[in-house]
Scaffold this motif. Structure first.
Motif, PDB file in Angstrom:
ATOM      1  N   ASP A 150       0.822  -1.221   0.000  1.00  0.00           N
ATOM      2  CA  ASP A 150       0.000   0.000   0.000  1.00  0.00           C
ATOM      3  C   ASP A 150       0.852   1.266   0.000  1.00  0.00           C
ATOM      4  OD1 ASP A 150       0.753   0.130   2.755  1.00  0.00           O
ATOM      5  OD2 ASP A 150      -1.118  -0.803   3.379  1.00  0.00           O
ATOM      6  N   GLU A 151       2.084   1.183   0.497  1.00  0.00           N
ATOM      7  CA  GLU A 151       2.961   2.354   0.409  1.00  0.00           C
ATOM      8  C   GLU A 151       3.290   2.663  -1.050  1.00  0.00           C
ATOM      9  OE1 GLU A 151       6.942   4.243   2.530  1.00  0.00           O
ATOM     10  OE2 GLU A 151       6.415   2.140   2.868  1.00  0.00           O
ATOM     11  N   ASP A 152       3.523   1.625  -1.851  1.00  0.00           N
ATOM     12  CA  ASP A 152       3.737   1.830  -3.290  1.00  0.00           C
ATOM     13  C   ASP A 152       2.495   2.438  -3.931  1.00  0.00           C
ATOM     14  OD1 ASP A 152       6.264   0.743  -3.149  1.00  0.00           O
ATOM     15  OD2 ASP A 152       5.672  -1.230  -3.898  1.00  0.00           O
ATOM     16  N   PHE A 153       1.316   1.951  -3.523  1.00  0.00           N
ATOM     17  CA  PHE A 153       0.054   2.462  -4.074  1.00  0.00           C
ATOM     18  C   PHE A 153      -0.068   3.959  -3.819  1.00  0.00           C
ATOM     19  CE2 PHE A 153      -4.378   3.638  -3.897  1.00  0.00           C
ATOM     20  CZ  PHE A 153      -4.995   2.918  -4.908  1.00  0.00           C
ATOM     21  N   ALA A 154       0.138   4.380  -2.552  1.00  0.00           N
ATOM     22  CA  ALA A 154      -0.010   5.793  -2.199  1.00  0.00           C
ATOM     23  C   ALA A 154       1.044   6.652  -2.880  1.00  0.00           C
ATOM     24  CB  ALA A 154       0.067   5.956  -0.684  1.00  0.00           C
ATOM     25  N   ALA A 155       2.280   6.153  -2.963  1.00  0.00           N
ATOM     26  CA  ALA A 155       3.349   6.930  -3.599  1.00  0.00           C
ATOM     27  C   ALA A 155       3.091   7.116  -5.083  1.00  0.00           C
ATOM     28  CB  ALA A 155       4.694   6.235  -3.378  1.00  0.00           C
ATOM     29  N   ALA A 156       2.643   6.054  -5.759  1.00  0.00           N
ATOM     30  CA  ALA A 156       2.367   6.156  -7.189  1.00  0.00           C
ATOM     31  C   ALA A 156       1.150   7.039  -7.458  1.00  0.00           C
ATOM     32  CB  ALA A 156       2.144   4.760  -7.772  1.00  0.00           C
ATOM     33  N   LEU A 157       0.159   6.950  -6.587  1.00  0.00           N
ATOM     34  CA  LEU A 157      -1.028   7.802  -6.736  1.00  0.00           C
ATOM     35  C   LEU A 157      -0.650   9.272  -6.637  1.00  0.00           C
ATOM     36  CD1 LEU A 157      -4.145   8.072  -6.938  1.00  0.00           C
ATOM     37  CD2 LEU A 157      -4.203   7.857  -4.440  1.00  0.00           C
ATOM     38  N   ALA A 205      -2.701  13.039  -6.052  1.00  0.00           N
ATOM     39  CA  ALA A 205      -3.642  12.881  -4.942  1.00  0.00           C
ATOM     40  C   ALA A 205      -2.873  12.328  -3.744  1.00  0.00           C
ATOM     41  CB  ALA A 205      -4.778  11.935  -5.325  1.00  0.00           C
ATOM     42  N   ALA A 206      -2.800  13.105  -2.665  1.00  0.00           N
ATOM     43  CA  ALA A 206      -2.011  12.731  -1.496  1.00  0.00           C
ATOM     44  C   ALA A 206      -2.887  12.034  -0.462  1.00  0.00           C
ATOM     45  CB  ALA A 206      -1.358  13.960  -0.880  1.00  0.00           C
ATOM     46  N   VAL A 207      -2.648  10.724  -0.272  1.00  0.00           N
ATOM     47  CA  VAL A 207      -3.298   9.945   0.780  1.00  0.00           C
ATOM     48  C   VAL A 207      -2.190   9.306   1.618  1.00  0.00           C
ATOM     49  CG1 VAL A 207      -5.325   9.497  -0.660  1.00  0.00           C
ATOM     50  CG2 VAL A 207      -3.443   7.846  -0.637  1.00  0.00           C
ATOM     51  N   VAL A 208      -2.568   8.682   2.733  1.00  0.00           N
ATOM     52  CA  VAL A 208      -1.573   8.052   3.609  1.00  0.00           C
ATOM     53  C   VAL A 208      -1.748   6.537   3.543  1.00  0.00           C
ATOM     54  CG1 VAL A 208      -0.578   7.960   5.912  1.00  0.00           C
ATOM     55  CG2 VAL A 208      -1.688  10.057   5.129  1.00  0.00           C
ATOM     56  N   HIS A 209      -0.647   5.826   3.330  1.00  0.00           N
ATOM     57  CA  HIS A 209      -0.697   4.375   3.183  1.00  0.00           C
ATOM     58  C   HIS A 209      -1.056   3.699   4.509  1.00  0.00           C
ATOM     59  CE1 HIS A 209       3.383   5.463   4.383  1.00  0.00           C
ATOM     60  NE2 HIS A 209       3.510   4.253   4.915  1.00  0.00           N
ATOM     61  N   GLY A 210      -1.730   2.558   4.381  1.00  0.00           N
ATOM     62  CA  GLY A 210      -2.245   1.881   5.564  1.00  0.00           C
ATOM     63  C   GLY A 210      -1.190   1.340   6.497  1.00  0.00           C
ATOM     64  N   ALA A 211      -0.023   0.956   5.973  1.00  0.00           N
ATOM     65  CA  ALA A 211       1.023   0.413   6.836  1.00  0.00           C
ATOM     66  C   ALA A 211       1.416   1.402   7.926  1.00  0.00           C
ATOM     67  CB  ALA A 211       2.249   0.028   6.004  1.00  0.00           C
ATOM     68  N   ALA A 212       1.285   2.704   7.657  1.00  0.00           N
ATOM     69  CA  ALA A 212       1.604   3.717   8.665  1.00  0.00           C
ATOM     70  C   ALA A 212       0.666   3.624   9.867  1.00  0.00           C
ATOM     71  CB  ALA A 212       1.503   5.112   8.043  1.00  0.00           C
ATOM     72  N   PHE A 213      -0.506   3.047   9.656  1.00  0.00           N
ATOM     73  CA  PHE A 213      -1.497   2.901  10.723  1.00  0.00           C
ATOM     74  C   PHE A 213      -1.524   1.479  11.277  1.00  0.00           C
ATOM     75  CE2 PHE A 213      -2.964   6.124   7.693  1.00  0.00           C
ATOM     76  CZ  PHE A 213      -3.092   7.221   8.515  1.00  0.00           C
ATOM     77  N   GLY A 214      -0.554   0.682  10.845  1.00  0.00           N
ATOM     78  CA  GLY A 214      -0.400  -0.641  11.410  1.00  0.00           C
ATOM     79  C   GLY A 214      -1.177  -1.743  10.737  1.00  0.00           C
ATOM     80  N   GLN A 215      -1.865  -1.432   9.642  1.00  0.00           N
ATOM     81  CA  GLN A 215      -2.641  -2.481   8.985  1.00  0.00           C
ATOM     82  C   GLN A 215      -2.938  -2.113   7.542  1.00  0.00           C
ATOM     83  OE1 GLN A 215      -5.731  -4.133  11.404  1.00  0.00           O
ATOM     84  NE2 GLN A 215      -6.912  -4.872   9.665  1.00  0.00           N
ATOM     85  N   GLY A 216      -2.710  -3.036   6.649  1.00  0.00           N
ATOM     86  CA  GLY A 216      -2.992  -2.826   5.247  1.00  0.00           C
ATOM     87  C   GLY A 216      -3.304  -4.151   4.577  1.00  0.00           C
ATOM     88  N   PRO A 217      -3.414  -4.167   3.238  1.00  0.00           N
ATOM     89  CA  PRO A 217      -3.184  -3.026   2.341  1.00  0.00           C
ATOM     90  C   PRO A 217      -4.414  -2.119   2.241  1.00  0.00           C
ATOM     91  CG  PRO A 217      -3.654  -4.997   1.066  1.00  0.00           C
ATOM     92  CD  PRO A 217      -3.661  -5.423   2.506  1.00  0.00           C
ATOM     93  N   ASN A 218      -4.271  -0.930   2.768  1.00  0.00           N
ATOM     94  CA  ASN A 218      -5.330   0.089   2.775  1.00  0.00           C
ATOM     95  C   ASN A 218      -4.686   1.441   2.554  1.00  0.00           C
ATOM     96  OD1 ASN A 218      -6.218  -2.182   4.765  1.00  0.00           O
ATOM     97  ND2 ASN A 218      -8.121  -1.114   4.346  1.00  0.00           N
ATOM     98  N   PHE A 219      -5.492   2.474   2.483  1.00  0.00           N
ATOM     99  CA  PHE A 219      -4.994   3.836   2.569  1.00  0.00           C
ATOM    100  C   PHE A 219      -6.045   4.690   3.257  1.00  0.00           C
ATOM    101  CE2 PHE A 219      -7.066   3.604  -1.598  1.00  0.00           C
ATOM    102  CZ  PHE A 219      -7.829   4.768  -1.656  1.00  0.00           C
ATOM    103  N   ARG A 220      -5.585   5.757   3.888  1.00  0.00           N
ATOM    104  CA  ARG A 220      -6.502   6.692   4.552  1.00  0.00           C
ATOM    105  C   ARG A 220      -6.673   7.929   3.709  1.00  0.00           C
ATOM    106  NH1 ARG A 220      -5.185  10.435   9.690  1.00  0.00           N
ATOM    107  NH2 ARG A 220      -4.468  11.718   7.953  1.00  0.00           N
ATOM    108  N   LEU A 221      -7.919   8.290   3.494  1.00  0.00           N
ATOM    109  CA  LEU A 221      -8.261   9.526   2.777  1.00  0.00           C
ATOM    110  C   LEU A 221      -9.089  10.397   3.706  1.00  0.00           C
ATOM    111  CD1 LEU A 221      -9.588   9.829  -0.871  1.00  0.00           C
ATOM    112  CD2 LEU A 221     -10.773  10.979   1.004  1.00  0.00           C
ATOM    113  N   SER A 222      -8.680  11.636   3.894  1.00  0.00           N
ATOM    114  CA  SER A 222      -9.438  12.584   4.707  1.00  0.00           C
ATOM    115  C   SER A 222     -10.424  13.332   3.821  1.00  0.00           C
ATOM    116  CB  SER A 222      -8.490  13.591   5.377  1.00  0.00           C
ATOM    117  OG  SER A 222      -9.232  14.663   5.940  1.00  0.00           O
TER     118      SER A 222
END
Length: 400
Positions: free
Chosen positions: A347-354, A360-377
């Motif tokens: 998911d970090e690759d997903f967010a970086a490529a996005l 579009a800047a989102v935060v990869h799920g691994a930063a929150f301890g669980q993935g593959p997800n991403f957080r969008l505010s």
């Protein structure tokens, strides 16, 4: 000998701040970037609160405040807990800090010794494990499941508790998932906690007023008064009143703990900004109509984003109960290749490529301890959200 302390080497920079900084660098270089990584309401602070700050300046409230908070604010905090949560905290059982993060940091730093364990349900706010590690404790991450609404179950809590457990951190509604615990769920967790009297709970209620539909917010010390003297109830004005930059957080808890937090704070930040404190008095004591208006807007945005993301290939976006984030799974995209030829391993690759390909800047799920997800505010305008979700849909549609 390292110049940097061992405590500092145990932590990493905040992932959300890092992503936002990178997005700003791209924007300064001329790129069209949409910021969906920041947990900050896009509304202005209500006028009555700003007027209270101006009045405080005019009457000379510009001197050093007392370390635990100006008396008027501690009284307002106690009144808020009684009025909205049914918890009887005396003003001396409250403390005001420079933001909710400051209160949480001090609570853990004041109480943890080497080897003490802190249970943290994952996904979690990015700072919890690092704060625990900095304080010398050991984060015990407990993975939650989508099938359980990303919420800690009593069985999982029971399994995670050990003789070295000092704290459970409970964030409801949650950053990053928006999951929120109902009364019955909190009651079930409290039954486990009652059986383990050495475990304290830090209840992070910062998104209390941002819940949607028929969900009714409750907090642990309210649901189970028997735990009152083992709970620190943390809150603040940043999310509820669009006051992020004012940096005022607060907490209620047993006086013996509050005194220790005051001792630590006296050698650290001392009292929070006096002018911001008087603005917070008005926020808590003044008209509350802003909360209902902002909640309605956030619900509309939530529904918009969930609908659009669920139309994107490879994404699955659950409907959150609260806060202003969605936490979609991008599991279907892992292993695919972007149009620029980048393979998405996680998911970090997903967010970086996005960010690189669509801005579009989102935060990869691994930063929150669980993935593959991403957080969008979704704490931004509908136009920006539609644009962002269109870019995400395009990004996913182009994956091979």
């Amino acid at each position: 000998m390292s110049f940097v302390s061992e405590a500092l080497e145990r932590i990493q920079p905040s992932a959300t701040i890092f992503v936002t900084r990178k997005a700003r660098e791209l924007k300064r270089s001329g790129r069209d970037v949409l910021f969906l990584s920041v947990g900050e309401p896009d509304f202005d602070t209500p006028d009555n609160i700003k007027d209270a700050a101006k009045a405080a300046i005019d009457r000379g409230e510009t001197k050093y405040p007392g370390t635990p908070g100006v008396p008027a604010l501690r009284e307002a905090v106690a009144a808020k807990f009684k009025r909205e949560n049914g918890i009887d905290y005396k003003p001396t059982e409250t403390i005001v800090g420079t933001g909710g993060k400051n209160v949480i940091f001090n609570a853990l730093l004041a109480t943890l010794n080497k080897g003490d364990q802190v249970i943290i349900p994952a996904p979690y706010w990015v700072s919890y494990p690092d704060i625990v590690s900095f304080a010398g404790g050991t984060p015990v991450e407990v993975t939650t499941r989508l099938e359980d609404g990303y919420k800690l179950t009593p069985a999982a809590l029971e399994t995670a508790i050990s003789p070295r457990t000092k704290w459970l951190i409970l964030n409801s509604p949650s950053n990053p998932t928006g999951a929120a615990y109902g009364r019955d769920e909190l009651k079930a967790l409290s039954e486990v906690l009652i059986r383990h009297p050495h475990v304290w709970t830090l209840s992070d209620d910062i998104y209390e007023h941002l819940t949607y539909g028929n969900f009714v917010f409750t907090t642990l010390a309210q649901v189970e008064p028997a735990l009152r003297d083992r709970v620190l109830t943390v809150n603040g004005v940043s999310k509820s009143y669009a006051m992020t930059g004012w940096r005022i957080g607060y907490a209620g808890g047993p006086e013996k703990l509050i005194r220790e937090l005051e001792k630590l704070q006296s050698q650290q930040t001392s009292g929070a900004c006096s002018i911001a404190q008087w603005a917070a008095v008005e926020a808590l004591n003044g008209p509350q109509d802003y909360i209902a208006r902002s909640r309605a807007v956030f619900k509309e945005r939530r529904d918009l984003v969930v609908s659009l993301l669920n139309k994107a290939e490879y994404l699955e976006c659950p409907v959150p109960d609260g806060a202003f984030y969605v936490y979609p799974s991008c599991a279907g995209a892992i292993g695919k290749t972007t149009r620029s030829g980048k393979v998405l391993h996680n998911d970090e690759d997903f967010a970086a490529a996005l960010l690189e390909e669509e801005g579009a800047a989102v935060v990869h799920g691994a930063a929150f301890g669980q993935g593959p997800n991403f957080r969008l505010s979704y704490a931004t305008s509908n136009d920006v959200l539609v644009d962002a979700c269109t870019r995400i849909q395009r990004f996913c549609a182009d994956l091979k």
